[in-house]
Design an enzyme around this catalytic site. Structure first.
Site, PDB file in Angstrom:
ATOM      1  N   ARG A 211      36.220  40.930  44.041  1.00 18.42           N
ATOM      2  CA  ARG A 211      37.023  41.831  45.446  1.00 18.42           C
ATOM      3  C   ARG A 211      37.936  42.733  44.242  1.00 18.42           C
ATOM      4  O   ARG A 211      37.619  42.708  43.800  1.00 18.42           O
ATOM      5  CB  ARG A 211      38.242  41.126  45.782  1.00 18.42           C
ATOM      6  CG  ARG A 211      37.514  40.027  46.878  1.00 18.42           C
ATOM      7  CD  ARG A 211      38.789  39.958  47.860  1.00 18.42           C
ATOM      8  NE  ARG A 211      39.295  39.152  48.432  1.00 18.42           N
ATOM      9  CZ  ARG A 211      39.838  37.775  47.335  1.00 18.42           C
ATOM     10  NH1 ARG A 211      39.673  38.225  46.547  1.00 18.42           N
ATOM     11  NH2 ARG A 211      40.131  36.800  48.090  1.00 18.42           N
ATOM     12  N   ARG A 336      31.074  44.357  48.404  1.00 20.38           N
ATOM     13  CA  ARG A 336      31.411  42.791  48.250  1.00 20.38           C
ATOM     14  C   ARG A 336      30.258  42.387  49.852  1.00 20.38           C
ATOM     15  O   ARG A 336      29.578  41.009  49.952  1.00 20.38           O
ATOM     16  CB  ARG A 336      32.460  42.346  48.791  1.00 20.38           C
ATOM     17  CG  ARG A 336      33.067  40.531  48.680  1.00 20.38           C
ATOM     18  CD  ARG A 336      34.311  41.004  48.280  1.00 20.38           C
ATOM     19  NE  ARG A 336      35.343  39.140  48.878  1.00 20.38           N
ATOM     20  CZ  ARG A 336      34.953  38.213  48.538  1.00 20.38           C
ATOM     21  NH1 ARG A 336      33.935  38.235  47.431  1.00 20.38           N
ATOM     22  NH2 ARG A 336      35.304  37.022  48.902  1.00 20.38           N
TER      23      ARG A 336
END
Length: 402
Positions: A211, A336
């Site tokens: 992340r 992501r």
């Protein structure tokens, strides 16, 4: 003030009298005496004695249940109290977001309503109006704020029932769908501006699934580009830019294997960073940030997003066949999203993807994409090696002249 009493009330009894100045009947319940010795009474009012008696009965039931409602206590006061007292320990950014939603959508529409008079129908009507402009996710958040605010008031005896718990969430508007890179777009992005920090940042996010809040806090002592005992290079995702540097939850701490391409890119990037520090006369440290900002501290999310969009724009010009539409609309989170999409397209089972991104269930992976797992997880790195193997072979062929 002129009063006409129904009769002398016994000590501790309820009383009803006519208040000429207010042109209403007043009902009073004795609550005993204050610490200063002053008589403490709770009052209600109504146009008729019947109405006042009903309110007194309700007030008496509330008192028996330990609830002390105030006729003047509003939804705005309840929400404001929750914002000031119910968010202790939360991130400053979260408090700011909740405050904005509360002011713009809860207080603006329901703030003047008396909390004890608020009904489920009022909340339903409010949500129906908001559903005309808000997405379902935004509706879920504003309803959550109202529910938590009333629950906060309940625990303090301000109201007996949380009417917001009795309503269903409407559909709302379609939110902005998350984007994900196609394989062609990912290849184009990975071949653009090689050697820059944003290129290394994208490689780590896209090929490993870290992340952005974890990347911005990543230090070199958590990046292991050399093959370890388990046969893989890996990165320890143990920190984030959240308060106190902790990951979102304790279980978010995990170690993830890196594809060979990611390990090579980071190794080269580290060597360049060390050379830049040396040239500038600055000390380089393994405890230093992998992606420091211009001032040496943690890079802001705005800075990363700006550089990502610049990279996407450049990749689109360099590789028009990749068709990067509206690069200014992309966010770092979608790297992501692309990680999950590429793995899924390659045939990696959803159960493995859930483990890689740290989800307890596959349903969560399909909806959000997130965290976990302490052991080094190799499946994602192996898949990414296979996905981008042809690119690596082409680079090796070019370097040998074959």
């Amino acid at each position: 003030m002129t009063e006409e009493k129904r009769g002398r009330a016994g000590n501790g009894d309820d009383s009803i009298y006519w208040d000429k100045s207010k042109n209403r009947y007043i009902g009073a319940i004795s609550l005993g005496y204050t610490p200063a010795g002053k008589r403490n009474r709770s009052k209600v009012s109504g146009k008729t004695k019947t109405e006042v008696r009903a309110k007194l009965r309700e007030k008496r039931r509330e008192l028996e249940n330990g609830v002390k409602t105030s006729a003047a206590y509003t939804v705005e006061q309840a929400v404001t109290d929750w914002l000031s007292r119910g968010l202790k320990g939360r991130e400053a950014s979260s408090v700011k977001a909740y405050t904005s939603l509360a002011k713009n959508h809860v207080i603006a529409a329901l703030g003047k309503a008396k909390l004890h008079e608020l009904e489920a129908d009022d909340v339903d009507d409010w949500l129906d109006v908001r559903a005309e402009t808000l997405s379902r996710e935004s509706l879920r958040r504003v309803l959550w704020i109202l529910r938590r605010s009333i629950a906060h008031a309940q625990r303090r005896g301000r109201v007996g029932v949380n009417v917001a718990e009795f309503v269903d969430l409407p559909d709302g508007q379609d939110g902005r769908p998350s984007k994900s890179l196609s394989l062609l777009q990912a290849q184009a992005l990975l071949s653009t501006r090689q050697g820059s920090w944003i290129h290394a940042y994208v490689v780590l996010a896209l090929l490993v699934g870290i992340r952005t809040e974890e990347e911005r806090a990543l230090a070199w002592n958590h990046v292991h580009t050399k093959v370890g005992e388990d046969g893989r290079s890996h990165v320890d995702v143990w920190r984030s830019v959240r308060r106190d540097g902790e990951t979102k939850t304790r279980l978010s701490r995990r170690s993830l294997a890196m594809p060979l391409q990611a390990a090579k890119v980071l190794e080269d990037y580290r060597a360049r960073q060390q050379a830049e520090f040396q040239e500038a006369g600055a000390e380089w440290s393994m405890q230093g940030l992998v992606f420091p900002g211009p001032g040496g501290g943690q890079r802001s999310s705005t800075n990363v997003r700006k550089n990502l969009r610049s990279l996407l724009k450049e990749a689109g010009l360099k590789h028009p066949e990749a068709e990067f539409h509206e690069p200014q609309e992309w966010t770092t989170r979608e790297l992501r999203t692309s990680f999950v999409s590429l793995l899924s397209d390659t045939g990696v089972p959803i159960e493995v993807i859930a483990k890689l991104v740290g989800h307890s269930t596959t349903a969560t992976t399909e909806r959000f994409y997130r965290k976990q797992l302490r052991p080094v997880i190799a499946e994602g790195a192996e898949a990414m090696d296979a996905v981008f193997e042809s690119d690596r072979n082409d680079d090796q062929g070019a370097s040998t002249g074959t």
